[in-house]
Design an enzyme around this catalytic site. Structure first.
Site, PDB file in Angstrom:
ATOM      1  N   HIS A 168      29.314 -51.685  58.714  1.00  0.00           N
ATOM      2  CA  HIS A 168      29.140 -51.056  60.030  1.00  0.00           C
ATOM      3  C   HIS A 168      28.510 -49.668  59.896  1.00  0.00           C
ATOM      4  CE1 HIS A 168      30.793 -51.239  64.398  1.00  0.00           C
ATOM      5  NE2 HIS A 168      29.565 -50.754  64.344  1.00  0.00           N
ATOM      6  N   ILE A 169      27.281 -49.661  59.386  1.00  0.00           N
ATOM      7  CA  ILE A 169      26.573 -48.400  59.145  1.00  0.00           C
ATOM      8  C   ILE A 169      25.380 -48.227  60.083  1.00  0.00           C
ATOM      9  CG2 ILE A 169      27.293 -48.207  56.741  1.00  0.00           C
ATOM     10  CD1 ILE A 169      24.533 -49.351  55.936  1.00  0.00           C
ATOM     11  N   GLY A 170      25.342 -49.020  61.153  1.00  0.00           N
ATOM     12  CA  GLY A 170      24.199 -48.927  62.064  1.00  0.00           C
ATOM     13  C   GLY A 170      23.952 -47.519  62.581  1.00  0.00           C
TER      14      GLY A 170
ATOM     15  N   ARG B 107      28.572 -56.730  67.787  1.00  0.00           N
ATOM     16  CA  ARG B 107      30.013 -56.840  67.586  1.00  0.00           C
ATOM     17  C   ARG B 107      30.307 -58.209  66.987  1.00  0.00           C
ATOM     18  NH1 ARG B 107      29.581 -52.305  67.974  1.00  0.00           N
ATOM     19  NH2 ARG B 107      30.697 -50.768  69.247  1.00  0.00           N
TER      20      ARG B 107
ATOM     21  N   GLU C 236      37.973 -54.051  60.925  1.00  0.00           N
ATOM     22  CA  GLU C 236      37.256 -53.030  60.160  1.00  0.00           C
ATOM     23  C   GLU C 236      38.201 -51.882  59.816  1.00  0.00           C
ATOM     24  OE1 GLU C 236      33.794 -51.845  62.358  1.00  0.00           O
ATOM     25  OE2 GLU C 236      32.858 -53.826  62.187  1.00  0.00           O
TER      26      GLU C 236
ATOM     27  N   ASP D  33      26.454 -56.411  60.174  1.00  0.00           N
ATOM     28  CA  ASP D  33      26.914 -55.035  59.971  1.00  0.00           C
ATOM     29  C   ASP D  33      28.276 -54.833  60.620  1.00  0.00           C
ATOM     30  OD1 ASP D  33      26.531 -52.289  59.109  1.00  0.00           O
ATOM     31  OD2 ASP D  33      26.162 -51.783  61.217  1.00  0.00           O
TER      32      ASP D  33
END
Length: 327
Positions: A284-286, A236, A265, A260
């Site tokens: 944020h594609i984890g 985060r 967002e 990420d």
């Protein structure tokens, strides 16, 4: 004849949700929203007729002020089994059941190592240079013999440690409650946070955001790192002081950073980290893989079906009976 159950799926950025599960098994009207809704009033307008709302991770805040304006809402489903953007107390008080899904943290581990390698070997920069007709513009850094410092050694951190050993890296770990025995069992050595920051060549963040971890890595902590060290955050954004991080990058206090996650967002165009030097950044594609989406939304459909059948599964709260629901 009663109206069909109305299901609204939020934040389906890739318009992929309906392709990743068989929604046809539900006797429901399913609507997906393929953009982020930042305005609370607009969000309420989109959700006001919904019986069921589906939230993808923490992309949209569903707090008390929103939930109190959704009189029809009966079920809220979130991907994964924890969502800090949902006010569980408010949902419970209003008789709204909240359910979750399974998840596989391996996808985030894979992305984290992708970011580490891209950062240390300057893969994005070398690709761009090649496309522009230049050859060999940066001296990369290898992993063998280097030290990985893990802030957090839970499920994700322990998987990170296992892969680090395959790279012949030394692994240090710290969290507030981590024991030496737990660290050793994961192939790491437990040290204090300051020592980890001072010794690690790569520091990777794998902590849950809480009041205790918010701003955990600030200007003081970044100053403990060496100019040859790298920071990677797939947890985060708020765990790392973003202003201090940008300053450290601009001053050359650390060699580079990969992230990420962002405090807002989708990240606005003016987000300072987007313009910081020596960074590798992803949106944020984890967890954004075909396999993870099939798991998430297959479970979402199962959750809704079970709720409609009167036997809910994977529940995250225990709401009051309908007749006790607050107006």
């Amino acid at each position: 004849m009663s109206e069909p159950t109305r299901v609204v799926v939020l934040d389906d950025y890739l318009d992929a949700v309906t392709r990743c599960a068989d929604w046809s098994v539900l006797p429901a009207d399913v609507v997906t929203v393929t953009r982020h809704i930042g305005s609370e009033d607009e969000l309420v307008a989109v959700l006001c007729e919904a019986d069921v709302v589906v939230a993808t991770r923490e992309r949209t805040r569903l707090g008390r002020s929103v939930l109190e304006r959704l009189p029809r809402l009966r079920l809220l489903v979130t991907t994964a089994m924890r969502n800090a953007a949902i006010d569980l107390d408010a949902a419970t008080e209003r008789g709204v059941l909240v359910c979750g899904t399974r998840g596989n943290k391996r996808s985030t581990v894979e992305l984290t190592w992708g970011l580490v390698l891209a950062l240390l070997r300057d893969i994005p920069g070398q690709q761009q240079a090649l496309r522009e007709g230049r050859w060999h513009t940066h001296l990369g850094v290898g992993l063998e013999g280097k030290t990985l410092g893990l802030l957090g050694l839970g499920t994700t951190g322990s998987q990170m440690a296992a892969i680090a050993r395959a790279f012949d890296m030394d692994v240090l770990a710290w969290s507030a409650n981590l024991t030496a025995e737990r660290a050793a069992a994961c192939g790491a050595r437990r040290v204090e946070r300051d020592e980890l920051l001072a010794r690690a060549d790569v520091v990777s963040v794998h902590l849950v955001l809480s009041e205790r971890t918010r701003g955990l890595v600030g200007a003081r902590e970044l100053a403990l790192m060496r100019p040859t060290s790298y920071l990677v955050n797939t947890s985060r954004a708020a765990i790392v002081d973003q202003t201090a991080l940008v300053t450290a990058l601009e001053n050359g206090a650390i060699a580079g950073a990969a992230a990420d996650v962002f405090e807002v967002e989708p990240a606005p165009a003016g987000t300072p980290l987007l313009a910081a030097p020596r960074t590798v950044l992803t949106p944020h594609i984890g967890y954004v893989t075909a396999e993870e989406y099939r798991l998430f939304y297959g479970d979402v459909v199962d959750d809704i079906a079970a709720w409609l059948a009167g036997a809910p599964v994977r529940t995250l709260n225990a709401p009051a009976p309908l007749h006790e629901r607050k107006p």
